[in-house]
Write a protein that holds these residues in place. Structure first.
Motif, PDB file in Angstrom:
ATOM      1  N   ASN A  77     -72.738  -9.591  20.682  1.00 18.34           N
ATOM      2  CA  ASN A  77     -71.902  -8.396  20.633  1.00 18.34           C
ATOM      3  C   ASN A  77     -72.703  -7.304  19.927  1.00 18.34           C
ATOM      4  N   ILE A  78     -73.123  -6.294  20.662  1.00 24.58           N
ATOM      5  CA  ILE A  78     -74.006  -5.282  20.086  1.00 24.58           C
ATOM      6  C   ILE A  78     -73.279  -4.436  19.043  1.00 24.58           C
ATOM      7  N   ASN A  79     -71.967  -4.235  19.194  1.00 26.94           N
ATOM      8  CA  ASN A  79     -71.226  -3.505  18.156  1.00 26.94           C
ATOM      9  C   ASN A  79     -71.347  -4.205  16.806  1.00 26.94           C
ATOM     10  N   ARG A  80     -71.203  -5.519  16.833  1.00 24.88           N
ATOM     11  CA  ARG A  80     -71.314  -6.295  15.597  1.00 24.88           C
ATOM     12  C   ARG A  80     -72.730  -6.211  15.034  1.00 24.88           C
ATOM     13  N   LEU A  81     -73.720  -6.239  15.930  1.00 18.78           N
ATOM     14  CA  LEU A  81     -75.114  -6.156  15.485  1.00 18.78           C
ATOM     15  C   LEU A  81     -75.394  -4.811  14.821  1.00 18.78           C
ATOM     16  N   VAL A  82     -74.926  -3.723  15.437  1.00 22.25           N
ATOM     17  CA  VAL A  82     -75.146  -2.390  14.872  1.00 22.25           C
ATOM     18  C   VAL A  82     -74.454  -2.253  13.525  1.00 22.25           C
ATOM     19  N   SER A  83     -73.228  -2.752  13.437  1.00 20.57           N
ATOM     20  CA  SER A  83     -72.483  -2.672  12.180  1.00 20.57           C
ATOM     21  C   SER A  83     -73.207  -3.415  11.067  1.00 20.57           C
ATOM     22  N   MET A  85     -76.317  -3.763  10.728  1.00 23.30           N
ATOM     23  CA  MET A  85     -77.565  -3.099  10.356  1.00 23.30           C
ATOM     24  C   MET A  85     -77.352  -1.736   9.725  1.00 23.30           C
ATOM     25  N   ALA A  86     -76.112  -1.301   9.608  1.00 26.74           N
ATOM     26  CA  ALA A  86     -75.823   0.071   9.170  1.00 26.74           C
ATOM     27  C   ALA A  86     -76.475   0.401   7.830  1.00 26.74           C
ATOM     28  N   GLU A  87     -76.337  -0.480   6.856  1.00 29.10           N
ATOM     29  CA  GLU A  87     -76.885  -0.207   5.520  1.00 29.10           C
ATOM     30  C   GLU A  87     -78.405  -0.148   5.555  1.00 29.10           C
ATOM     31  N   LEU A  88     -79.048  -1.088   6.276  1.00 27.98           N
ATOM     32  CA  LEU A  88     -80.502  -1.101   6.377  1.00 27.98           C
ATOM     33  C   LEU A  88     -81.018   0.171   7.032  1.00 27.98           C
ATOM     34  N   ILE A  89     -80.364   0.601   8.103  1.00 31.65           N
ATOM     35  CA  ILE A  89     -80.796   1.815   8.803  1.00 31.65           C
ATOM     36  C   ILE A  89     -80.669   3.032   7.894  1.00 31.65           C
ATOM     37  N   THR A 101     -72.019   6.425  14.050  1.00 32.34           N
ATOM     38  CA  THR A 101     -71.977   5.302  14.977  1.00 32.34           C
ATOM     39  C   THR A 101     -70.761   5.452  15.883  1.00 32.34           C
ATOM     40  N   VAL A 102     -70.999   5.412  17.184  1.00 30.83           N
ATOM     41  CA  VAL A 102     -69.922   5.509  18.166  1.00 30.83           C
ATOM     42  C   VAL A 102     -69.883   4.187  18.924  1.00 30.83           C
ATOM     43  N   ALA A 103     -68.981   3.302  18.504  1.00 23.63           N
ATOM     44  CA  ALA A 103     -68.897   1.959  19.078  1.00 23.63           C
ATOM     45  C   ALA A 103     -67.834   1.930  20.173  1.00 23.63           C
ATOM     46  N   ALA A 104     -68.240   1.530  21.366  1.00 18.01           N
ATOM     47  CA  ALA A 104     -67.307   1.474  22.487  1.00 18.01           C
ATOM     48  C   ALA A 104     -66.283   0.363  22.269  1.00 18.01           C
ATOM     49  N   GLY A 105     -65.018   0.649  22.557  1.00 18.08           N
ATOM     50  CA  GLY A 105     -63.998  -0.378  22.506  1.00 18.08           C
ATOM     51  C   GLY A 105     -64.136  -1.331  23.677  1.00 18.08           C
ATOM     52  N   ARG A 133     -87.933  16.114  10.373  1.00 21.78           N
ATOM     53  CA  ARG A 133     -88.603  16.250   9.077  1.00 21.78           C
ATOM     54  C   ARG A 133     -87.720  16.914   8.021  1.00 21.78           C
ATOM     55  N   ASP A 134     -86.841  17.779   8.454  1.00 27.94           N
ATOM     56  CA  ASP A 134     -85.978  18.499   7.509  1.00 27.94           C
ATOM     57  C   ASP A 134     -84.548  17.984   7.527  1.00 27.94           C
ATOM     58  N   GLY A 135     -84.358  16.763   7.992  1.00 29.51           N
ATOM     59  CA  GLY A 135     -83.033  16.185   8.068  1.00 29.51           C
ATOM     60  C   GLY A 135     -82.366  16.511   9.391  1.00 29.51           C
ATOM     61  N   GLY A 136     -81.210  15.893   9.597  1.00 29.83           N
ATOM     62  CA  GLY A 136     -80.492  16.126  10.844  1.00 29.83           C
ATOM     63  C   GLY A 136     -79.459  15.051  11.092  1.00 29.83           C
ATOM     64  N   GLN A 137     -79.073  14.923  12.343  1.00 26.54           N
ATOM     65  CA  GLN A 137     -78.014  13.986  12.745  1.00 26.54           C
ATOM     66  C   GLN A 137     -78.602  12.902  13.634  1.00 26.54           C
ATOM     67  N   LEU A 138     -78.359  11.650  13.280  1.00 20.33           N
ATOM     68  CA  LEU A 138     -78.763  10.504  14.088  1.00 20.33           C
ATOM     69  C   LEU A 138     -77.498   9.810  14.574  1.00 20.33           C
ATOM     70  N   THR A 139     -77.405   9.582  15.871  1.00 18.94           N
ATOM     71  CA  THR A 139     -76.209   8.966  16.455  1.00 18.94           C
ATOM     72  C   THR A 139     -76.597   7.680  17.177  1.00 18.94           C
ATOM     73  N   ILE A 140     -75.872   6.604  16.871  1.00 19.69           N
ATOM     74  CA  ILE A 140     -76.052   5.320  17.546  1.00 19.69           C
ATOM     75  C   ILE A 140     -74.786   5.060  18.348  1.00 19.69           C
ATOM     76  N   GLU A 141     -74.941   4.886  19.652  1.00 23.48           N
ATOM     77  CA  GLU A 141     -73.780   4.779  20.535  1.00 23.48           C
ATOM     78  C   GLU A 141     -73.920   3.578  21.461  1.00 23.48           C
ATOM     79  N   THR A 142     -72.841   2.843  21.628  1.00 24.69           N
ATOM     80  CA  THR A 142     -72.819   1.718  22.567  1.00 24.69           C
ATOM     81  C   THR A 142     -71.854   2.029  23.709  1.00 24.69           C
ATOM     82  N   GLY A 143     -72.034   1.352  24.821  1.00 19.38           N
ATOM     83  CA  GLY A 143     -71.136   1.607  25.941  1.00 19.38           C
ATOM     84  C   GLY A 143     -71.263   0.583  27.045  1.00 19.38           C
ATOM     85  N   ASN A 144     -70.222   0.471  27.848  1.00 17.01           N
ATOM     86  CA  ASN A 144     -70.257  -0.324  29.081  1.00 17.01           C
ATOM     87  C   ASN A 144     -70.649   0.595  30.231  1.00 17.01           C
TER      88      ASN A 144
END
Length: 380
Positions: A77-83, A85-89, A101-105, A133-144
């Motif tokens: 289950n990739i949602n579980r895997l991403v969750s 790893m959240a702290e490490l990332i 993180t945008v986890a698909a239902g 380099r100056d910061g920004g937004q990182l988005t991790i998204e799962t989907g079917n």
């Protein structure tokens, strides 16, 4: 030819640096031993071991790129895997980068090596960090994803159902000429010493070996999105195994005997001595024919450790199959520099057969043996 030159040149450069660290540490250890100055040995040992781990990581990335690494796919289950790893990332990319993180239902399961997918995800997140380099937004998204014929052709995949894992950033983006070479091994836009250029090529090789694909979408000054597509698996995902948390290698249960077959004398010596250090009785052979002679005797053997590529007409997989004819319940651990897919039935191992990549640590070997022998009842 330019790509081959880039690959071999980058490989030679990185390995020469690593070998310099190992050989230099060993020479200093030899000098200090002659001088009787043993107080500094730990420092040189630590340096040599660190260089060895770097070399192992480099070869694993190369094997991923060439799609010859050993994979251990399980329903995931990739949602579980991403969750998980959240702290490490977050620690890896730093506080100046916001992570969403945008986890698909109802996400489908996929058959994949979870550890290698974690490495791929971390690689993509680190690439996104370097692009912001100056910061920004990182988005991790799962989907079917249902890919019809047209969508599948665009992604160089068969049509069907897939699970996607996408990492996007608000960074610098890539120009068309950079995109064209993004998955080439040892190609990097980072300054010298700040990247091997193997990250994206490793992700690509892993995805293709897993039956999937990677696609990159980018625009200069707007950002980049990299998506991994993996085939849907019909079935329930496995629960993540909890580690023991012990830093000490687990010792053997009294009475277990292990046969080791490897044509490399140093590997044979190392594995045999590790087994004896852990409390196992160890037998050894330099090729499959020698191993068969021992297997044909009446000596007790609980587990066979064998290299895959062996000389003299019989490889490790053939030895394992012959051993199972003689001892149907024998457990087998393949140790290999890379997974020769033809020898391992295209990555599909038989019942009670497992594989480990060389090099491995004493602790990793001890844990694997403990797990494999946990239910052994003393097969002869």
């Amino acid at each position: 030819m330019e790509a081959v030159g880039q690959l071999t040149g980058g490989l030679a450069h990185d390995f020469n640096n690593i070998l310099a660290g190992i050989s230099g540490s060993l020479e200093l250890m030899q000098t200090r031993l002659v001088q009787g100055r043993i107080a500094d040995l730990d420092r040189y040992l630590t340096a040599a071991l660190g260089a060895t781990r770097r070399a192992a990581a480099l070869t694993h990335r190369l094997l991923a790129f060439s799609r010859r690494q050993t994979l251990d796919p399980k329903p995931t289950n990739i949602n579980r895997l991403v969750s998980g790893m959240a702290e490490l990332i977050q620690r890896s990319v730093g506080p100046e980068i916001a992570i969403e993180t945008v986890a698909a239902g109802g996400l489908w399961s996929t058959l994949v090596d979870a550890g290698q997918l974690e490495n791929a995800l971390l690689n993509l997140c680190l690439n996104s960090r370097d692009a912001m380099r100056d910061g920004g937004q990182l988005t991790i998204e799962t989907g079917n994803r249902w890919l019809d014929d047209r969508s599948a052709r665009e992604r160089d995949l068969p049509s069907g159902q897939y699970v996607s894992l996408c990492v996007s950033d608000t960074g610098a983006g890539m120009s068309p000429d950079v995109v064209a070479r993004a998955f080439d091994p040892f190609f990097t836009t980072k300054p010298t010493g700040q990247g091997t250029g193997l990250g994206l090529s490793m992700v690509y090789g892993f995805a293709r070996q897993s039956g999937g694909q990677v696609r990159l979408y980018t625009e200069v000054d707007k950002g980049t999105m990299v998506c991994i597509y993996l085939p849907r698996h019909i079935g329930e995902p496995e629960e993540a195994a909890s580690g023991s948390g012990s830093a000490e290698a687990p010792r053997a249960v009294a009475g277990h005997t292990i046969l080791v077959v490897d044509d490399e004398p140093l590997v044979l010596l190392f594995v045999t001595e590790v087994l004896e250090e852990l409390g196992y009785a160890a037998l050894q052979a330099e090729d499959a024919l020698g191993g068969l002679k021992i297997l044909e005797s009446d000596v007790r053997i609980d587990l066979l450790i064998t290299d895959v590529g062996l000389p003299n007409g019989m490889n490790g997989r053939q030895l394992a199959d012959a051993a199972r004819e003689l001892r149907p319940e024998l457990k087998v651990l393949f140790i290999t520099g890379y997974a020769e897919n033809a020898l391992l039935n295209h990555g599909h191992l038989g019942r009670e057969m497992h594989a480990m990549m060389k090099p491995f640590t004493m602790e990793a070997l001890a844990v694997r043996l403990r797990d494999m022998l946990n239910d052994t009842r003393g097969f002869g």
